[in-house]
Design a protein around this motif. Structure first.
Motif, PDB file in Angstrom:
ATOM      1  N   HIS A 177     -39.555 -53.904 -34.856  1.00 23.88           N
ATOM      2  CA  HIS A 177     -39.407 -54.025 -36.307  1.00 23.88           C
ATOM      3  C   HIS A 177     -40.633 -54.663 -36.949  1.00 23.88           C
ATOM      4  CE1 HIS A 177     -35.366 -52.548 -37.250  1.00 23.88           C
ATOM      5  NE2 HIS A 177     -35.061 -52.926 -36.015  1.00 23.88           N
ATOM      6  N   LEU A 178     -41.202 -55.680 -36.313  1.00 23.58           N
ATOM      7  CA  LEU A 178     -42.406 -56.296 -36.867  1.00 23.58           C
ATOM      8  C   LEU A 178     -43.538 -55.285 -36.975  1.00 23.58           C
ATOM      9  CD1 LEU A 178     -42.387 -59.696 -34.942  1.00 23.58           C
ATOM     10  CD2 LEU A 178     -42.234 -59.425 -37.427  1.00 23.58           C
ATOM     11  N   LEU A 179     -43.739 -54.492 -35.925  1.00 26.64           N
ATOM     12  CA  LEU A 179     -44.842 -53.517 -35.924  1.00 26.64           C
ATOM     13  C   LEU A 179     -44.659 -52.438 -36.979  1.00 26.64           C
ATOM     14  CD1 LEU A 179     -45.382 -53.169 -32.078  1.00 26.64           C
ATOM     15  CD2 LEU A 179     -46.784 -54.460 -33.707  1.00 26.64           C
ATOM     16  N   VAL A 180     -43.434 -51.948 -37.126  1.00 25.68           N
ATOM     17  CA  VAL A 180     -43.176 -50.890 -38.117  1.00 25.68           C
ATOM     18  C   VAL A 180     -43.176 -51.471 -39.530  1.00 25.68           C
ATOM     19  CG1 VAL A 180     -41.497 -49.178 -38.910  1.00 25.68           C
ATOM     20  CG2 VAL A 180     -41.993 -49.392 -36.468  1.00 25.68           C
ATOM     21  N   ASP A 194     -44.731 -54.043 -40.654  1.00 23.99           N
ATOM     22  CA  ASP A 194     -46.092 -54.422 -41.056  1.00 23.99           C
ATOM     23  C   ASP A 194     -47.047 -53.230 -41.095  1.00 23.99           C
ATOM     24  OD1 ASP A 194     -45.257 -57.033 -41.298  1.00 23.99           O
ATOM     25  OD2 ASP A 194     -46.103 -57.692 -39.383  1.00 23.99           O
ATOM     26  N   LYS A 195     -46.513 -52.026 -40.908  1.00 20.60           N
ATOM     27  CA  LYS A 195     -47.279 -50.777 -40.958  1.00 20.60           C
ATOM     28  C   LYS A 195     -48.394 -50.721 -39.918  1.00 20.60           C
ATOM     29  CE  LYS A 195     -46.184 -49.816 -45.750  1.00 20.60           C
ATOM     30  NZ  LYS A 195     -46.704 -49.500 -47.075  1.00 20.60           N
ATOM     31  N   LEU A 196     -48.156 -51.360 -38.779  1.00 20.12           N
ATOM     32  CA  LEU A 196     -49.110 -51.296 -37.671  1.00 20.12           C
ATOM     33  C   LEU A 196     -48.801 -50.107 -36.773  1.00 20.12           C
ATOM     34  CD1 LEU A 196     -49.252 -55.076 -36.757  1.00 20.12           C
ATOM     35  CD2 LEU A 196     -50.869 -53.749 -38.156  1.00 20.12           C
ATOM     36  N   ALA A 197     -47.539 -49.675 -36.771  1.00 22.53           N
ATOM     37  CA  ALA A 197     -47.092 -48.536 -35.971  1.00 22.53           C
ATOM     38  C   ALA A 197     -46.213 -47.646 -36.838  1.00 22.53           C
ATOM     39  CB  ALA A 197     -46.308 -49.002 -34.745  1.00 22.53           C
ATOM     40  N   ALA A 198     -46.301 -46.355 -36.592  1.00 25.18           N
ATOM     41  CA  ALA A 198     -45.452 -45.406 -37.309  1.00 25.18           C
ATOM     42  C   ALA A 198     -44.047 -45.383 -36.710  1.00 25.18           C
ATOM     43  CB  ALA A 198     -46.062 -44.007 -37.263  1.00 25.18           C
ATOM     44  N   CYS A 199     -43.982 -45.547 -35.391  1.00 28.85           N
ATOM     45  CA  CYS A 199     -42.710 -45.432 -34.679  1.00 28.85           C
ATOM     46  C   CYS A 199     -42.803 -46.226 -33.388  1.00 28.85           C
ATOM     47  CB  CYS A 199     -42.437 -43.959 -34.366  1.00 28.85           C
ATOM     48  SG  CYS A 199     -40.972 -43.654 -33.368  1.00 28.85           S
ATOM     49  N   VAL A 200     -41.703 -46.874 -33.035  1.00 26.25           N
ATOM     50  CA  VAL A 200     -41.606 -47.549 -31.744  1.00 26.25           C
ATOM     51  C   VAL A 200     -40.304 -47.106 -31.093  1.00 26.25           C
ATOM     52  CG1 VAL A 200     -41.510 -49.743 -30.503  1.00 26.25           C
ATOM     53  CG2 VAL A 200     -42.879 -49.563 -32.612  1.00 26.25           C
ATOM     54  N   ASN A 201     -40.419 -46.462 -29.939  1.00 23.18           N
ATOM     55  CA  ASN A 201     -39.233 -46.108 -29.164  1.00 23.18           C
ATOM     56  C   ASN A 201     -38.923 -47.267 -28.225  1.00 23.18           C
ATOM     57  OD1 ASN A 201     -40.899 -43.144 -29.040  1.00 23.18           O
ATOM     58  ND2 ASN A 201     -38.884 -43.203 -29.970  1.00 23.18           N
ATOM     59  N   LEU A 232     -42.549 -47.883 -26.585  1.00 25.60           N
ATOM     60  CA  LEU A 232     -43.573 -46.856 -26.746  1.00 25.60           C
ATOM     61  C   LEU A 232     -43.999 -46.924 -28.212  1.00 25.60           C
ATOM     62  CD1 LEU A 232     -41.958 -43.809 -24.892  1.00 25.60           C
ATOM     63  CD2 LEU A 232     -43.643 -45.416 -24.009  1.00 25.60           C
ATOM     64  N   ILE A 233     -45.168 -47.465 -28.442  1.00 24.49           N
ATOM     65  CA  ILE A 233     -45.641 -47.753 -29.793  1.00 24.49           C
ATOM     66  C   ILE A 233     -46.643 -46.681 -30.201  1.00 24.49           C
ATOM     67  CG2 ILE A 233     -46.825 -49.471 -31.222  1.00 24.49           C
ATOM     68  CD1 ILE A 233     -45.937 -51.511 -28.894  1.00 24.49           C
ATOM     69  N   LYS A 234     -46.284 -45.869 -31.198  1.00 28.11           N
ATOM     70  CA  LYS A 234     -47.158 -44.796 -31.679  1.00 28.11           C
ATOM     71  C   LYS A 234     -47.914 -45.274 -32.911  1.00 28.11           C
ATOM     72  CE  LYS A 234     -43.588 -42.938 -30.703  1.00 28.11           C
ATOM     73  NZ  LYS A 234     -42.564 -42.094 -30.347  1.00 28.11           N
ATOM     74  N   ALA A 235     -49.254 -45.225 -32.831  1.00 28.35           N
ATOM     75  CA  ALA A 235     -50.055 -45.783 -33.917  1.00 28.35           C
ATOM     76  C   ALA A 235     -51.449 -45.187 -33.930  1.00 28.35           C
ATOM     77  CB  ALA A 235     -50.153 -47.299 -33.754  1.00 28.35           C
ATOM     78  N   ASN A 236     -52.145 -45.474 -35.021  1.00 25.56           N
ATOM     79  CA  ASN A 236     -53.565 -45.181 -35.122  1.00 25.56           C
ATOM     80  C   ASN A 236     -54.290 -46.243 -34.300  1.00 25.56           C
ATOM     81  OD1 ASN A 236     -56.326 -45.416 -36.316  1.00 25.56           O
ATOM     82  ND2 ASN A 236     -55.555 -43.738 -37.583  1.00 25.56           N
ATOM     83  N   LYS A 237     -55.308 -45.853 -33.549  1.00 23.95           N
ATOM     84  CA  LYS A 237     -55.965 -46.818 -32.665  1.00 23.95           C
ATOM     85  C   LYS A 237     -56.646 -47.950 -33.425  1.00 23.95           C
ATOM     86  CE  LYS A 237     -60.496 -44.781 -31.841  1.00 23.95           C
ATOM     87  NZ  LYS A 237     -61.415 -44.345 -30.809  1.00 23.95           N
ATOM     88  N   ASN A 238     -56.910 -47.761 -34.711  1.00 29.26           N
ATOM     89  CA  ASN A 238     -57.497 -48.834 -35.512  1.00 29.26           C
ATOM     90  C   ASN A 238     -56.557 -50.033 -35.644  1.00 29.26           C
ATOM     91  OD1 ASN A 238     -59.828 -47.330 -35.933  1.00 29.26           O
ATOM     92  ND2 ASN A 238     -59.009 -46.383 -37.776  1.00 29.26           N
ATOM     93  N   SER A 239     -55.281 -49.839 -35.357  1.00 28.44           N
ATOM     94  CA  SER A 239     -54.294 -50.921 -35.444  1.00 28.44           C
ATOM     95  C   SER A 239     -54.143 -51.692 -34.142  1.00 28.44           C
ATOM     96  CB  SER A 239     -52.925 -50.348 -35.836  1.00 28.44           C
ATOM     97  OG  SER A 239     -52.970 -49.762 -37.104  1.00 28.44           O
ATOM     98  N   ILE A 252     -48.220 -40.161 -38.698  1.00 27.97           N
ATOM     99  CA  ILE A 252     -48.673 -41.464 -38.190  1.00 27.97           C
ATOM    100  C   ILE A 252     -49.672 -42.079 -39.171  1.00 27.97           C
ATOM    101  CG2 ILE A 252     -50.028 -42.625 -36.383  1.00 27.97           C
ATOM    102  CD1 ILE A 252     -48.750 -40.734 -34.334  1.00 27.97           C
ATOM    103  N   ASP A 253     -50.608 -41.272 -39.636  1.00 26.23           N
ATOM    104  CA  ASP A 253     -51.599 -41.764 -40.614  1.00 26.23           C
ATOM    105  C   ASP A 253     -50.934 -42.246 -41.889  1.00 26.23           C
ATOM    106  OD1 ASP A 253     -53.842 -41.281 -39.012  1.00 26.23           O
ATOM    107  OD2 ASP A 253     -54.079 -39.248 -39.780  1.00 26.23           O
ATOM    108  N   SER A 254     -49.917 -41.540 -42.339  1.00 21.49           N
ATOM    109  CA  SER A 254     -49.264 -41.906 -43.604  1.00 21.49           C
ATOM    110  C   SER A 254     -48.510 -43.229 -43.509  1.00 21.49           C
ATOM    111  CB  SER A 254     -48.315 -40.797 -44.058  1.00 21.49           C
ATOM    112  OG  SER A 254     -47.125 -40.786 -43.276  1.00 21.49           O
ATOM    113  N   CYS A 255     -48.180 -43.670 -42.293  1.00 24.70           N
ATOM    114  CA  CYS A 255     -47.450 -44.922 -42.090  1.00 24.70           C
ATOM    115  C   CYS A 255     -48.376 -46.109 -41.871  1.00 24.70           C
ATOM    116  CB  CYS A 255     -46.522 -44.782 -40.876  1.00 24.70           C
ATOM    117  SG  CYS A 255     -45.241 -43.540 -41.092  1.00 24.70           S
ATOM    118  N   HIS A 256     -49.654 -45.858 -41.725  1.00 18.93           N
ATOM    119  CA  HIS A 256     -50.652 -46.886 -41.428  1.00 18.93           C
ATOM    120  C   HIS A 256     -50.976 -47.669 -42.680  1.00 18.93           C
ATOM    121  CE1 HIS A 256     -53.909 -48.866 -39.537  1.00 18.93           C
ATOM    122  NE2 HIS A 256     -54.875 -48.060 -39.892  1.00 18.93           N
ATOM    123  N   SER A 257     -51.157 -48.977 -42.523  1.00 25.17           N
ATOM    124  CA  SER A 257     -51.466 -49.814 -43.685  1.00 25.17           C
ATOM    125  C   SER A 257     -52.903 -49.654 -44.135  1.00 25.17           C
ATOM    126  CB  SER A 257     -51.202 -51.278 -43.367  1.00 25.17           C
ATOM    127  OG  SER A 257     -51.977 -51.734 -42.281  1.00 25.17           O
TER     128      SER A 257
END
Length: 106
Positions: free
Chosen positions: A23-26, A28-35, A59-66, A101-106
């Motif tokens: 929940h923290l990762l999603v 804070d817009k660091l991850a689009a999805c965490v399974n 399983l944390i799906k994100a842009n590598k910049n995060s 994924i990009d659209s969920c990134h801060s």
């Protein structure tokens, strides 16, 4: 060709820790999805002993910049002395999903 997406793996000792970090990762817009995958068994070496534990895998799906912010968040909220934090690049994926994924990134 380098990818801008990654999946970060992190094991957690219990459901509450896994859900809190997810929940923290999603939020804070660091991850689009965490399974959260329950019921995994980890067998590992720790302090010269073979150990075994029931864990939850993130399983944390994100842009590598995060990645750095993801790592810091996990380290701050994880109870393990040495949490598993391993990022692997996404070589390809459904373009629409990657754009999401990009659209969920801060």
């Amino acid at each position: 060709m380098p990818t801008q997406y990654q999946i970060t793996l992190c094991t957690c000792p219990d459901k509450n820790t896994a859900e809190k970090i997810a929940h923290l990762l999603v939020d804070d817009k660091l991850a689009a999805c965490v399974n959260i995958l329950p019921g995994i068994t980890s067998v590992y070496r720790w302090q010269e002993q073979t150990e075994s534990a029931q864990e939850y895998l993130l399983l944390i799906k994100a842009n590598k910049n995060s990645y750095q912010a993801i790592e810091m968040t996990i380290k701050k909220h994880h109870p393990y002395e040495l949490p598993e934090i391993i990022a692997v690049p996404v070589e390809s994926g459904l373009p629409e999903y990657l754009h999401w994924i990009d659209s969920c990134h801060s």
